[in-house]
Design a protein around this motif. Sequence first.
Motif, PDB file in Angstrom:
ATOM      1  N   ARG A 245     -15.827  -3.656   2.443  1.00 36.41           N
ATOM      2  CA  ARG A 245     -14.490  -3.099   2.609  1.00 36.41           C
ATOM      3  C   ARG A 245     -14.563  -1.785   3.396  1.00 36.41           C
ATOM      4  O   ARG A 245     -15.312  -0.876   3.038  1.00 36.41           O
ATOM      5  CB  ARG A 245     -13.847  -2.824   1.248  1.00 36.41           C
ATOM      6  CG  ARG A 245     -12.373  -2.393   1.351  1.00 36.41           C
ATOM      7  CD  ARG A 245     -11.821  -1.988  -0.008  1.00 36.41           C
ATOM      8  NE  ARG A 245     -11.884  -3.050  -0.991  1.00 36.41           N
ATOM      9  CZ  ARG A 245     -10.972  -3.995  -1.150  1.00 36.41           C
ATOM     10  NH1 ARG A 245      -9.896  -4.008  -0.356  1.00 36.41           N
ATOM     11  NH2 ARG A 245     -11.103  -4.930  -2.080  1.00 36.41           N
ATOM     12  N   LYS A 246     -13.796  -1.701   4.477  1.00 38.29           N
ATOM     13  CA  LYS A 246     -13.731  -0.468   5.249  1.00 38.29           C
ATOM     14  C   LYS A 246     -13.093   0.602   4.367  1.00 38.29           C
ATOM     15  O   LYS A 246     -11.981   0.431   3.863  1.00 38.29           O
ATOM     16  CB  LYS A 246     -12.906  -0.685   6.526  1.00 38.29           C
ATOM     17  CG  LYS A 246     -13.048   0.415   7.551  1.00 38.29           C
ATOM     18  CD  LYS A 246     -12.408   0.001   8.871  1.00 38.29           C
ATOM     19  CE  LYS A 246     -12.579   1.086   9.924  1.00 38.29           C
ATOM     20  NZ  LYS A 246     -12.004   0.677  11.228  1.00 38.29           N
TER      21      LYS A 246
ATOM     22  N   SER B 299      -2.356  -2.737  -1.542  1.00 36.10           N
ATOM     23  CA  SER B 299      -1.152  -3.343  -0.979  1.00 36.10           C
ATOM     24  C   SER B 299       0.108  -2.716  -1.570  1.00 36.10           C
ATOM     25  O   SER B 299       1.059  -2.399  -0.845  1.00 36.10           O
ATOM     26  CB  SER B 299      -1.167  -4.855  -1.231  1.00 36.10           C
ATOM     27  OG  SER B 299       0.013  -5.462  -0.747  1.00 36.10           O
TER      28      SER B 299
ATOM     29  N   SER C 179      -7.613  -4.679  -3.801  1.00 38.92           N
ATOM     30  CA  SER C 179      -6.752  -5.108  -2.697  1.00 38.92           C
ATOM     31  C   SER C 179      -5.292  -5.119  -3.109  1.00 38.92           C
ATOM     32  O   SER C 179      -4.407  -4.699  -2.343  1.00 38.92           O
ATOM     33  CB  SER C 179      -7.172  -6.506  -2.211  1.00 38.92           C
ATOM     34  OG  SER C 179      -8.472  -6.487  -1.668  1.00 38.92           O
TER      35      SER C 179
ATOM     36  N   GLU D 245      -3.554   0.245   4.144  1.00 39.47           N
ATOM     37  CA  GLU D 245      -4.188  -0.890   4.803  1.00 39.47           C
ATOM     38  C   GLU D 245      -5.642  -1.027   4.375  1.00 39.47           C
ATOM     39  O   GLU D 245      -6.334  -0.040   4.130  1.00 39.47           O
ATOM     40  CB  GLU D 245      -4.123  -0.720   6.331  1.00 39.47           C
ATOM     41  CG  GLU D 245      -2.717  -0.865   6.908  1.00 39.47           C
ATOM     42  CD  GLU D 245      -2.716  -0.855   8.427  1.00 39.47           C
ATOM     43  OE1 GLU D 245      -3.812  -0.881   9.011  1.00 39.47           O
ATOM     44  OE2 GLU D 245      -1.619  -0.819   9.006  1.00 39.47           O
ATOM     45  N   THR D 246      -6.082  -2.287   4.266  1.00 41.06           N
ATOM     46  CA  THR D 246      -7.480  -2.537   3.920  1.00 41.06           C
ATOM     47  C   THR D 246      -8.004  -3.669   4.787  1.00 41.06           C
ATOM     48  O   THR D 246      -7.259  -4.598   5.123  1.00 41.06           O
ATOM     49  CB  THR D 246      -7.633  -2.886   2.428  1.00 41.06           C
ATOM     50  OG1 THR D 246      -9.025  -3.037   2.106  1.00 41.06           O
ATOM     51  CG2 THR D 246      -6.900  -4.175   2.060  1.00 41.06           C
ATOM     52  N   GLU D 247      -9.257  -3.581   5.181  1.00 36.78           N
ATOM     53  CA  GLU D 247      -9.888  -4.631   5.973  1.00 36.78           C
ATOM     54  C   GLU D 247     -11.369  -4.687   5.649  1.00 36.78           C
ATOM     55  O   GLU D 247     -11.937  -3.752   5.054  1.00 36.78           O
ATOM     56  CB  GLU D 247      -9.673  -4.395   7.471  1.00 36.78           C
ATOM     57  CG  GLU D 247     -10.257  -3.097   7.984  1.00 36.78           C
ATOM     58  CD  GLU D 247     -10.014  -2.909   9.490  1.00 36.78           C
ATOM     59  OE1 GLU D 247     -10.548  -3.740  10.255  1.00 36.78           O
ATOM     60  OE2 GLU D 247      -9.309  -1.968   9.872  1.00 36.78           O
TER      61      GLU D 247
END
Length: 260
Positions: free
Chosen positions: A60-61, A47, A43, A52-54
């Motif tokens: 984690r996508k 960043s 993450s 982008e991460t979600e």
Amino acid sequence: MFVMKCGGSTLAALPDAFFEDLKQLQEAGEIPVIVHGGGPAISDTLSKLGIETEFVNGLRKTNEDVLDVVEMVLAGKINKEIVRKIQFSGARAVGLAGVDGNLIQVQPVANAHEVGLVGDVTHVNAELIHGVVALGYIPVIAPVGIGADGRQRYNINADTAAGAVASHLGVERMIVVTDVPGILKTVDGEKRVLPSVTVQEIDEMIASGEIYGGMIPKVKAAVQCIQGVVKEVVIVNGSEPQVLSKALKEGGIGTRIVKA
């Protein structure tokens, strides 16, 4: 043989004594196999790169850009940090990713349309692990898998990967190294470590609020490791002296999570 699962950030903070204990176990004939994660480091790197991460239901996508970072951080940075620490203790280790030698073969998860390139383990090349062990090395495995076509990489949840590795190796007990001493329960106004708990009891304790906050994902992760022939998972604090030696003994330390 025993499988140890540990987060990358937890391993980075472990004292030298932990790796000394690992070396002594190897010298005594125990066979450690390590599967590690690295979510916070992934993450952080995403960043810094502006990617982008979600997360969707804890996964984690993952698209190709995210997967590049996952592989770089897990198989590159964290994996090699662990190998260096083990070797500094005097033991011998070899770092592997799930793509090496088709070590961890996967298929897309059921909700791949939501999470992208995330895989469920279909097979573990146990022969490769046994070969590394036979040469006197501790396998250190990063959870990046390979698809059936031999080309597509997949991100794998580290707890799922650890449970699958343990199951395919025929290991009944797993050790999950964390930064907590085990599952705590308040008894007579004092918090005490539960020596043993079932999966059903964990569900009940989460529902009642006895397990709460940051402990919930730790416990759920441990439960996720119980699959196939794996009958129990021991949650321990990696900073405890000789924690691995004690965890391999019945009732030695931490909390044992059993199927039933």
